[in-house]
Design an enzyme around this catalytic site. Sequence first.
Site, PDB file in Angstrom:
ATOM      1  N   GLY A   1       0.822  -1.222   0.000  1.00  0.00           N
ATOM      2  CA  GLY A   1       0.000   0.000   0.000  1.00  0.00           C
ATOM      3  C   GLY A   1       0.845   1.256   0.000  1.00  0.00           C
ATOM      4  O   GLY A   1       0.525   2.229   0.683  1.00  0.00           O
TER       5      GLY A   1
ATOM      6  N   TYR B   1     -12.743  -4.135  12.714  1.00  0.00           N
ATOM      7  CA  TYR B   1     -11.470  -3.604  12.202  1.00  0.00           C
ATOM      8  C   TYR B   1     -10.417  -3.593  13.298  1.00  0.00           C
ATOM      9  O   TYR B   1      -9.282  -4.067  13.114  1.00  0.00           O
ATOM     10  CB  TYR B   1     -11.718  -2.197  11.658  1.00  0.00           C
ATOM     11  CG  TYR B   1     -10.495  -1.378  11.353  1.00  0.00           C
ATOM     12  CD1 TYR B   1      -9.825  -1.515  10.134  1.00  0.00           C
ATOM     13  CD2 TYR B   1     -10.006  -0.437  12.264  1.00  0.00           C
ATOM     14  CE1 TYR B   1      -8.702  -0.748   9.850  1.00  0.00           C
ATOM     15  CE2 TYR B   1      -8.888   0.327  11.993  1.00  0.00           C
ATOM     16  CZ  TYR B   1      -8.233   0.168  10.787  1.00  0.00           C
ATOM     17  OH  TYR B   1      -7.124   0.925  10.509  1.00  0.00           O
TER      18      TYR B   1
ATOM     19  N   ARG C   1      -0.405   5.397  -1.728  1.00  0.00           N
ATOM     20  CA  ARG C   1      -1.172   6.526  -1.166  1.00  0.00           C
ATOM     21  C   ARG C   1      -0.961   6.570   0.357  1.00  0.00           C
ATOM     22  O   ARG C   1      -0.460   5.625   0.965  1.00  0.00           O
ATOM     23  CB  ARG C   1      -2.671   6.366  -1.463  1.00  0.00           C
ATOM     24  CG  ARG C   1      -3.015   6.497  -2.930  1.00  0.00           C
ATOM     25  CD  ARG C   1      -4.514   6.545  -3.188  1.00  0.00           C
ATOM     26  NE  ARG C   1      -5.146   5.256  -3.010  1.00  0.00           N
ATOM     27  CZ  ARG C   1      -6.091   4.987  -2.109  1.00  0.00           C
ATOM     28  NH1 ARG C   1      -6.520   5.933  -1.311  1.00  0.00           N
ATOM     29  NH2 ARG C   1      -6.609   3.775  -2.013  1.00  0.00           N
TER      30      ARG C   1
HETATM   31  P1  NDP Z   1      -5.215   4.880   2.200  1.00  0.00           P
HETATM   32  O1  NDP Z   1      -6.617   4.531   1.908  1.00  0.00           O
HETATM   33  O2  NDP Z   1      -4.779   6.316   2.071  1.00  0.00           O
HETATM   34  O3  NDP Z   1      -4.225   3.992   1.295  1.00  0.00           O
HETATM   35  C1  NDP Z   1      -4.411   2.601   1.280  1.00  0.00           C
HETATM   36  C2  NDP Z   1      -3.293   1.945   0.503  1.00  0.00           C
HETATM   37  O4  NDP Z   1      -3.469   0.529   0.582  1.00  0.00           O
HETATM   38  C3  NDP Z   1      -3.296   2.291  -0.979  1.00  0.00           C
HETATM   39  O5  NDP Z   1      -1.968   2.244  -1.445  1.00  0.00           O
HETATM   40  C4  NDP Z   1      -4.121   1.161  -1.590  1.00  0.00           C
HETATM   41  O6  NDP Z   1      -3.840   0.907  -2.967  1.00  0.00           O
HETATM   42  C5  NDP Z   1      -3.690   0.006  -0.727  1.00  0.00           C
HETATM   43  N1  NDP Z   1      -4.701  -1.064  -0.636  1.00  0.00           N
HETATM   44  C6  NDP Z   1      -5.995  -0.946  -0.301  1.00  0.00           C
HETATM   45  N2  NDP Z   1      -6.602  -2.148  -0.345  1.00  0.00           N
HETATM   46  C7  NDP Z   1      -5.656  -3.040  -0.712  1.00  0.00           C
HETATM   47  C8  NDP Z   1      -5.651  -4.439  -0.948  1.00  0.00           C
HETATM   48  N3  NDP Z   1      -6.751  -5.197  -0.821  1.00  0.00           N
HETATM   49  N4  NDP Z   1      -4.492  -5.007  -1.321  1.00  0.00           N
HETATM   50  C9  NDP Z   1      -3.380  -4.277  -1.464  1.00  0.00           C
HETATM   51  N5  NDP Z   1      -3.314  -2.958  -1.266  1.00  0.00           N
HETATM   52  C10 NDP Z   1      -4.446  -2.351  -0.892  1.00  0.00           C
HETATM   53  O7  NDP Z   1      -4.959   4.341   3.687  1.00  0.00           O
HETATM   54  P2  NDP Z   1      -3.965   4.867   4.833  1.00  0.00           P
HETATM   55  O8  NDP Z   1      -2.672   5.220   4.264  1.00  0.00           O
HETATM   56  O9  NDP Z   1      -4.678   5.858   5.660  1.00  0.00           O
HETATM   57  O10 NDP Z   1      -3.850   3.544   5.725  1.00  0.00           O
HETATM   58  C11 NDP Z   1      -2.706   2.722   5.674  1.00  0.00           C
HETATM   59  C12 NDP Z   1      -2.742   1.751   6.841  1.00  0.00           C
HETATM   60  O11 NDP Z   1      -2.817   2.493   8.051  1.00  0.00           O
HETATM   61  C13 NDP Z   1      -3.935   0.789   6.855  1.00  0.00           C
HETATM   62  O12 NDP Z   1      -3.512  -0.483   7.296  1.00  0.00           O
HETATM   63  C14 NDP Z   1      -4.864   1.408   7.872  1.00  0.00           C
HETATM   64  O13 NDP Z   1      -5.695   0.425   8.468  1.00  0.00           O
HETATM   65  C15 NDP Z   1      -3.886   2.014   8.847  1.00  0.00           C
HETATM   66  N6  NDP Z   1      -4.371   3.112   9.657  1.00  0.00           N
HETATM   67  C16 NDP Z   1      -4.858   4.258   9.080  1.00  0.00           C
HETATM   68  C17 NDP Z   1      -5.305   5.282   9.880  1.00  0.00           C
HETATM   69  C18 NDP Z   1      -5.870   6.551   9.321  1.00  0.00           C
HETATM   70  O14 NDP Z   1      -6.531   7.295  10.081  1.00  0.00           O
HETATM   71  N7  NDP Z   1      -5.653   6.873   8.062  1.00  0.00           N
HETATM   72  C19 NDP Z   1      -5.239   5.197  11.347  1.00  0.00           C
HETATM   73  C20 NDP Z   1      -4.668   3.988  11.844  1.00  0.00           C
HETATM   74  C21 NDP Z   1      -4.254   3.000  11.021  1.00  0.00           C
HETATM   75  P3  NDP Z   1      -4.740   1.608  -4.157  1.00  0.00           P
HETATM   76  O15 NDP Z   1      -4.401   3.066  -4.129  1.00  0.00           O
HETATM   77  O16 NDP Z   1      -4.297   0.957  -5.428  1.00  0.00           O
HETATM   78  O17 NDP Z   1      -6.156   1.343  -3.797  1.00  0.00           O
END
Ligand code: NDP
Length: 253
Positions: free
Chosen positions: A12, A158, A15
């Site tokens: 991931g 989650y 983004r």
């Molecule tokens: P974003 O939605 O900004 O980015 C998600 C990223 O994960 C993207 O690169 C996306 O790729 C990729 N992704 C989504 N689904 C899949 C999948 N099934 N397989 C592979 N890649 C996938 O999320 P965040 O950066 O905010 O979150 C990142 C991590 O941090 C996550 O694990 C989230 O649970 C955790 N988190 C986030 C918080 C927040 O408030 N933002 C707080 C605490 C934890 P694509 O662009 O191609 O879809």
Amino acid sequence: MANETKIAIVTGGSRGLGRSTVLNLARSGVSSVFTYHSNSAEAEKVVALAREEGATAIALPLDTGDVSGFAAFIEAVKAALATLGAERFDYLVNNAGTSHHNAIATTTAEELDGLYNIHFKGVFLLTQALLPLMNDGGRIVNISSGLTRFSFPGSAAYAAMKGAIEVLTRYLARELGERGIAANTVAPGAIATDFSGGMVRDNPEVNRMVADNTALGRAGEPEDIGPMIAALLSPANRWVNGQRIEVSGGMLL
Ligand code: NDP
């Protein structure tokens, strides 16, 4: 022989927090092989930005929730490493994830399976599949959430998956210590990314609620997390192992 330039694998990385991680690793001279799920345009931007930082980042597609694709992904990783002049990598950041909001009373079996596949089974089996390619002395960072310590209604499923990742991380540290590999959890607070439909960033009430409940007085930004992960992976933090480190600006202390 170990490659001089350190190499990270970041899921991931196209983004949000993963993107910030790849770019801050690039600033530290670390190359990355990072994954995206479906948005190749954002991934290509990260490749270009890493290049501006003087580092190589290679984007590979991966659905971390579909283990049937992992064998092909490992072959793609080997090919990507070869273009970096390496056979092995040093750091694994299990970051990819999706949000979920539903009360315990109404969460379905399908929703639970989807969360399990991405947030636990995928992390477990991808780590397992990548470990033979990780250099001894490597580092693993698994991304959890502040929601494992504090609670909001609708986040049970989650947060429970993230809690499982925290336990897994301790066991990774225990079992991989003999290879000199350390494993830690980074648990971000609420961060203004696209996550949850951009809720923390774009919904003024949510953003204010987070700020009001955060000691440092604002919601988190991706650049609050990526530099911390890059720092955690640096040699300066070589003795940190098996820990859950919350990075939330002091949310709901
Ligand atoms: P974003 O939605 O900004 O980015 C998600 C990223 O994960 C993207 O690169 C996306 O790729 C990729 N992704 C989504 N689904 C899949 C999948 N099934 N397989 C592979 N890649 C996938 O999320 P965040 O950066 O905010 O979150 C990142 C991590 O941090 C996550 O694990 C989230 O649970 C955790 N988190 C986030 C918080 C927040 O408030 N933002 C707080 C605490 C934890 P694509 O662009 O191609 O879809």
